[in-house]
Design a protein around this motif. Structure first.
Motif, PDB file in Angstrom:
ATOM      1  N   UNK A 106     -22.049  54.532  23.173  1.00 52.95           N
ATOM      2  CA  UNK A 106     -21.861  54.341  21.811  1.00 52.95           C
ATOM      3  C   UNK A 106     -23.014  53.280  21.275  1.00 52.95           C
ATOM      4  N   UNK A 107     -23.457  53.230  20.046  1.00 51.44           N
ATOM      5  CA  UNK A 107     -24.457  52.150  19.342  1.00 51.44           C
ATOM      6  C   UNK A 107     -24.399  52.024  18.282  1.00 51.44           C
ATOM      7  N   UNK A 108     -24.264  50.501  17.817  1.00 51.40           N
ATOM      8  CA  UNK A 108     -23.798  49.855  16.259  1.00 51.40           C
ATOM      9  C   UNK A 108     -25.136  48.732  16.187  1.00 51.40           C
ATOM     10  N   UNK A 109     -26.420  49.101  16.451  1.00 50.61           N
ATOM     11  CA  UNK A 109     -27.166  47.390  16.148  1.00 50.61           C
ATOM     12  C   UNK A 109     -26.824  46.278  15.948  1.00 50.61           C
ATOM     13  N   UNK A 110     -26.414  46.985  13.766  1.00 54.85           N
ATOM     14  CA  UNK A 110     -26.227  45.807  13.591  1.00 54.85           C
ATOM     15  C   UNK A 110     -25.159  46.102  12.441  1.00 54.85           C
ATOM     16  N   UNK A 111     -23.151  45.907  13.644  1.00 46.96           N
ATOM     17  CA  UNK A 111     -22.100  45.938  13.046  1.00 46.96           C
ATOM     18  C   UNK A 111     -22.252  44.938  11.703  1.00 46.96           C
ATOM     19  N   UNK A 112     -22.206  45.186  10.321  1.00 50.99           N
ATOM     20  CA  UNK A 112     -21.686  44.055   9.657  1.00 50.99           C
ATOM     21  C   UNK A 112     -22.634  43.647   9.065  1.00 50.99           C
ATOM     22  N   UNK A 142     -22.842  46.040  18.877  1.00 47.53           N
ATOM     23  CA  UNK A 142     -22.151  46.727  19.657  1.00 47.53           C
ATOM     24  C   UNK A 142     -23.045  47.770  20.363  1.00 47.53           C
ATOM     25  N   UNK A 143     -22.921  47.695  21.900  1.00 50.95           N
ATOM     26  CA  UNK A 143     -23.358  48.426  22.698  1.00 50.95           C
ATOM     27  C   UNK A 143     -21.862  49.069  23.601  1.00 50.95           C
ATOM     28  N   UNK A 144     -21.226  50.435  23.829  1.00 47.79           N
ATOM     29  CA  UNK A 144     -19.991  50.402  25.071  1.00 47.79           C
ATOM     30  C   UNK A 144     -20.260  52.079  24.953  1.00 47.79           C
ATOM     31  N   UNK A 145     -20.576  52.435  26.941  1.00 49.88           N
ATOM     32  CA  UNK A 145     -20.203  53.087  27.717  1.00 49.88           C
ATOM     33  C   UNK A 145     -18.343  54.122  27.319  1.00 49.88           C
ATOM     34  N   UNK A 146     -18.767  55.121  27.167  1.00 53.17           N
ATOM     35  CA  UNK A 146     -17.773  56.001  26.841  1.00 53.17           C
ATOM     36  C   UNK A 146     -17.849  57.420  28.168  1.00 53.17           C
ATOM     37  N   UNK A 174     -15.988  50.348  16.511  1.00 57.45           N
ATOM     38  CA  UNK A 174     -14.830  50.066  17.501  1.00 57.45           C
ATOM     39  C   UNK A 174     -15.232  50.543  19.040  1.00 57.45           C
ATOM     40  N   UNK A 175     -15.315  51.047  19.236  1.00 55.10           N
ATOM     41  CA  UNK A 175     -16.426  51.191  20.764  1.00 55.10           C
ATOM     42  C   UNK A 175     -15.994  50.036  21.656  1.00 55.10           C
ATOM     43  N   UNK A 176     -17.060  49.629  21.152  1.00 58.00           N
ATOM     44  CA  UNK A 176     -17.295  47.847  22.021  1.00 58.00           C
ATOM     45  C   UNK A 176     -16.717  47.130  22.094  1.00 58.00           C
ATOM     46  N   UNK A 177     -15.986  47.178  21.200  1.00 56.56           N
ATOM     47  CA  UNK A 177     -15.304  45.904  20.767  1.00 56.56           C
ATOM     48  C   UNK A 177     -13.566  45.922  21.102  1.00 56.56           C
ATOM     49  N   UNK A 178     -13.261  48.206  21.192  1.00 58.67           N
ATOM     50  CA  UNK A 178     -12.290  47.929  22.268  1.00 58.67           C
ATOM     51  C   UNK A 178     -12.143  47.278  23.142  1.00 58.67           C
ATOM     52  N   UNK A 179     -13.324  48.158  24.003  1.00 51.41           N
ATOM     53  CA  UNK A 179     -13.463  47.888  25.518  1.00 51.41           C
ATOM     54  C   UNK A 179     -13.290  46.177  25.244  1.00 51.41           C
ATOM     55  N   UNK A 180     -13.871  45.886  25.029  1.00 56.36           N
ATOM     56  CA  UNK A 180     -13.512  43.630  25.053  1.00 56.36           C
ATOM     57  C   UNK A 180     -12.129  43.375  25.106  1.00 56.36           C
ATOM     58  N   UNK A 192      -3.698  55.652  22.335  1.00 55.37           N
ATOM     59  CA  UNK A 192      -4.657  54.572  22.399  1.00 55.37           C
ATOM     60  C   UNK A 192      -6.128  55.267  21.631  1.00 55.37           C
ATOM     61  N   UNK A 193      -7.267  54.832  20.802  1.00 56.17           N
ATOM     62  CA  UNK A 193      -7.929  55.362  19.912  1.00 56.17           C
ATOM     63  C   UNK A 193      -9.016  55.836  20.935  1.00 56.17           C
ATOM     64  N   UNK A 194      -9.078  56.924  20.322  1.00 58.30           N
ATOM     65  CA  UNK A 194     -10.417  58.148  21.856  1.00 58.30           C
ATOM     66  C   UNK A 194     -11.935  58.404  20.817  1.00 58.30           C
ATOM     67  N   UNK A 195     -12.881  58.591  21.910  1.00 56.48           N
ATOM     68  CA  UNK A 195     -13.487  59.074  21.408  1.00 56.48           C
ATOM     69  C   UNK A 195     -14.389  60.249  21.640  1.00 56.48           C
TER      70      UNK A 195
END
Length: 254
Positions: A84-90, A104-108, A214-220, A235-238
């Motif tokens: 899951x990728x958000x290249x520029x959050x904000x 934001x980069x996260x692996x689900x 949210x995925x990358x932030x949740x992982x961190x 827990x928030x799921x994807x």
């Protein structure tokens, strides 16, 4: 590739995307509007291209779900494992000249974020973690471990959204908790502040927030000992239909 290798891949791509974002910022840019009226810039698209191409080249068997591609109608089929990728959050903060934007980069895996990276190029920092193995922050080329804190006796430091506020809902949720201060902050940087022990709580009770937000932030945060749950405390799921989240709450250490 192992989780550690995939995390380093994501870190490298977040840095490259951050460099591209800062180059666009220095050169100047136009602000466009997507179909939902949210802003987008050349920096969003350039960063997403760098990240998506890099992930698919290095790990071609893992699909990539990225914000701008999805906005253009490109929603790939995903299984138990995907990025899951958000290249520029904000983007709003980026356009306003503030430094509260992140990549934001996260692996689900099996509906849960297992590793994530939050790059904050405007601040020269980066946060990363693998759930169950720990989290760290990088500044000035040096890494240090980070850990979410237990609530301090003098009261909670609560984070509220700068651009998507729901003041009444936030106040109602916090009514039964001792609150020392509240800070308005843009983007998924709020997860990082809780992960490094600068804050304690972020309620985002309105639905409609996307999974890539949210995925990358949740992982961190979970790698740092915090937790992210939905309104029912689960827990928030994807991988949900449309990749849309319900309301959620991010906490520091229990």
């Amino acid at each position: 590739m192992t989780h550690a290798e995939l995390l380093e891949l994501a870190v490298r791509l977040a840095r490259q995307a951050g460099d591209a974002i800062e180059a666009v910022r220095r050169a100047g840019f136009a602000i466009e509007r997507k179909g939902d009226a949210s802003p987008v810039t050349a920096a969003d698209r350039l960063a997403e291209g760098i990240i998506t191409e890099g992930l698919l080249d290095a790990a071609p068997g893992i699909p990539v779900v990225a914000e701008e591609a999805c906005a253009a109608g490109d929603l790939p089929e995903v299984g138990q494992r995907f990025w899951l990728v958000d290249p520029l959050d904000g983007t709003r903060e980026f356009a306003a000249g503030r430094d509260e934007y992140v990549t934001c980069i996260a692996l689900i895996e099996a509906g849960r974020p297992v590793l994530g990276v939050l790059g904050a190029p405007g601040r020269g920092s980066l946060y990363a973690g693998i759930v169950g193995q720990g989290a760290w922050m990088e500044e000035g080329g040096a890494r240090r471990p980070i850990r979410a804190r237990r609530p301090p006796a003098e009261g909670l430091h609560v984070l509220d959204s700068r651009s998507h506020r729901d003041a009444d809902a936030t106040a109602a949720f916090c009514r039964d908790w001792p609150v020392r201060e509240t800070t308005r902050l843009g983007s998924a940087l709020k997860f990082a502040w809780i992960a490094e022990g600068r804050a304690d709580l972020m309620p985002r009770l309105a639905s409609g927030i996307m999974e890539w937000d949210t995925a990358a932030g949740q992982a961190v945060l979970e790698a740092a000992g915090g937790r992210v749950v939905d309104a029912a405390g689960q827990p928030l799921r994807y991988g949900k239909p449309g990749f849309r989240n319900p309301g959620f709450v991010a906490w520091g250490a229990a």
